[in-house]
Design a protein around this motif. Sequence first.
Motif, mmCIF file in Angstrom:
data_model
loop_
_atom_site.group_PDB
_atom_site.id
_atom_site.type_symbol
_atom_site.label_atom_id
_atom_site.label_comp_id
_atom_site.label_asym_id
_atom_site.label_seq_id
_atom_site.Cartn_x
_atom_site.Cartn_y
_atom_site.Cartn_z
ATOM 1 N N LEU A 123 0.810 -1.218 0.000
ATOM 2 C CA LEU A 123 0.000 0.000 0.000
ATOM 3 C C LEU A 123 0.843 1.268 0.000
ATOM 4 O O LEU A 123 0.373 2.334 -0.402
ATOM 5 N N GLY A 124 2.079 1.168 0.484
ATOM 6 C CA GLY A 124 2.873 2.356 0.702
ATOM 7 C C GLY A 124 2.468 3.067 1.981
ATOM 8 O O GLY A 124 2.542 4.298 2.087
ATOM 9 N N ALA A 125 2.033 2.280 2.977
ATOM 10 C CA ALA A 125 1.540 2.827 4.241
ATOM 11 C C ALA A 125 2.635 2.845 5.287
ATOM 12 O O ALA A 125 3.595 2.073 5.229
ATOM 13 N N GLN A 126 2.476 3.706 6.275
ATOM 14 C CA GLN A 126 3.396 3.782 7.392
ATOM 15 C C GLN A 126 3.128 2.633 8.363
ATOM 16 O O GLN A 126 2.006 2.127 8.437
ATOM 17 N N PRO A 127 4.117 2.204 9.142
ATOM 18 C CA PRO A 127 3.913 1.086 10.075
ATOM 19 C C PRO A 127 2.932 1.437 11.177
ATOM 20 O O PRO A 127 2.784 2.598 11.566
ATOM 21 N N LEU A 128 2.266 0.414 11.674
ATOM 22 C CA LEU A 128 1.287 0.573 12.745
ATOM 23 C C LEU A 128 1.969 0.642 14.105
ATOM 24 O O LEU A 128 1.588 1.430 14.968
ATOM 25 N N THR A 129 2.978 -0.211 14.307
ATOM 26 C CA THR A 129 3.704 -0.275 15.584
ATOM 27 C C THR A 129 5.184 -0.496 15.303
ATOM 28 O O THR A 129 5.594 -0.710 14.150
ATOM 29 N N ARG A 130 5.978 -0.501 16.362
ATOM 30 C CA ARG A 130 7.404 -0.776 16.194
ATOM 31 C C ARG A 130 7.658 -2.219 15.784
ATOM 32 O O ARG A 130 8.712 -2.540 15.232
ATOM 33 N N PHE A 131 6.671 -3.082 16.023
ATOM 34 C CA PHE A 131 6.854 -4.496 15.683
ATOM 35 C C PHE A 131 6.798 -4.709 14.172
ATOM 36 O O PHE A 131 7.658 -5.395 13.602
ATOM 37 N N ASP A 132 5.802 -4.143 13.496
ATOM 38 C CA ASP A 132 5.766 -4.293 12.044
ATOM 39 C C ASP A 132 6.781 -3.371 11.362
ATOM 40 O O ASP A 132 7.229 -3.655 10.252
ATOM 41 N N GLU A 133 7.170 -2.300 12.038
ATOM 42 C CA GLU A 133 8.221 -1.442 11.476
ATOM 43 C C GLU A 133 9.519 -2.220 11.319
ATOM 44 O O GLU A 133 10.237 -2.081 10.314
ATOM 45 N N LYS A 134 9.830 -3.069 12.297
ATOM 46 C CA LYS A 134 11.077 -3.837 12.263
ATOM 47 C C LYS A 134 10.936 -5.177 11.540
ATOM 48 O O LYS A 134 11.939 -5.846 11.268
ATOM 49 N N ALA A 135 9.717 -5.585 11.239
ATOM 50 C CA ALA A 135 9.493 -6.884 10.586
ATOM 51 C C ALA A 135 9.913 -6.835 9.118
ATOM 52 O O ALA A 135 10.036 -5.759 8.520
ATOM 53 N N VAL A 136 10.130 -8.003 8.548
ATOM 54 C CA VAL A 136 10.433 -8.108 7.115
ATOM 55 C C VAL A 136 9.173 -8.488 6.363
ATOM 56 O O VAL A 136 8.268 -9.127 6.912
ATOM 57 N N GLY A 137 9.106 -8.095 5.109
ATOM 58 C CA GLY A 137 7.988 -8.492 4.274
ATOM 59 C C GLY A 137 8.077 -9.963 3.895
ATOM 60 O O GLY A 137 9.144 -10.579 3.995
ATOM 61 N N MET A 138 6.965 -10.516 3.455
ATOM 62 C CA MET A 138 6.908 -11.941 3.090
ATOM 63 C C MET A 138 7.342 -12.108 1.629
ATOM 64 O O MET A 138 6.582 -12.540 0.761
ATOM 65 N N TYR A 139 8.594 -11.738 1.363
ATOM 66 C CA TYR A 139 9.079 -11.629 -0.012
ATOM 67 C C TYR A 139 9.057 -12.961 -0.753
ATOM 68 O O TYR A 139 8.855 -13.005 -1.971
ATOM 69 N N ASP A 140 9.287 -14.055 -0.051
ATOM 70 C CA ASP A 140 9.463 -15.333 -0.750
ATOM 71 C C ASP A 140 8.184 -15.852 -1.387
ATOM 72 O O ASP A 140 8.224 -16.758 -2.223
#
Length: 247
Positions: free
Chosen positions: A172-189
């Motif tokens: 979406l191009g959205a900002q993170p909701l919390t510090r947890f998803d900010e530091k998480a990686v995307g499900m690229y595979d």
Amino acid sequence: VLPHLIAQGFNVRSYGVGENFGIEGPLTDRWTPYFNEDYPYLYSLAMKDRDKAGIFVEEFNRFVEEDKVPSFSFILLPNDHTNGLSNGVETPTSMIADNDEGVGIVVEAISESKIWKESIIFIFEDDTQHAYDHLDSHRGPALAIGPWVKRGYVSSATYSYPNLYKTMELILGAQPLTRFDEKAVGMYDIFTAKPDLTPYEKIDRTYAEEIHNGMLGDLVKESSKIHWDKMDEAEGAAEFLWKYRKG
């Protein structure tokens, strides 16, 4: 999730979900513009999931025709929680089949639309309901469906909800909701560089609709002690449903 996206200017739509707005009671005027008010609110098991899906599809088709499809939609199809086993009530097997049918209706409609190439569908449970599998009681099923998702692929990566949110935010191009998803990686595979635009065709449900009208046996007595109307407070539901299916 939804207020977070609204605050960033995204057009969102909710079908039956109140928790994402931090509300458990009646809708307030502040949020009603983002809800389909014909859709059963919160965890309503009274209407079949296939009929709930029909409400979504009717509005979705109109949005597609008007080029007004929301950037993000959250659809609640809760009937796989079931109502337990009581006389005059639809059986758990029947309700789970209804849930599968509702999911199929939604996926088929989106995949046959003109916006399919720009779409992705994530399907996940609200929680694991402590339904133990052979590895860990915290695991739960999740599906990603779209032209840019590898078909038939099973990821071996360890993902959790922050990864799911991160993936949605990246798309979406959205900002993170919390510090947890900010530091998480995307499900690229799970993605591919070559899209497969083949639409999905819903499979007819295998289990016929079934109302329990049997004897008042031990399972019925056990079921009567569980608070099925409060899904996340239905203590003993997982054990009961295992007995119901497996003995």
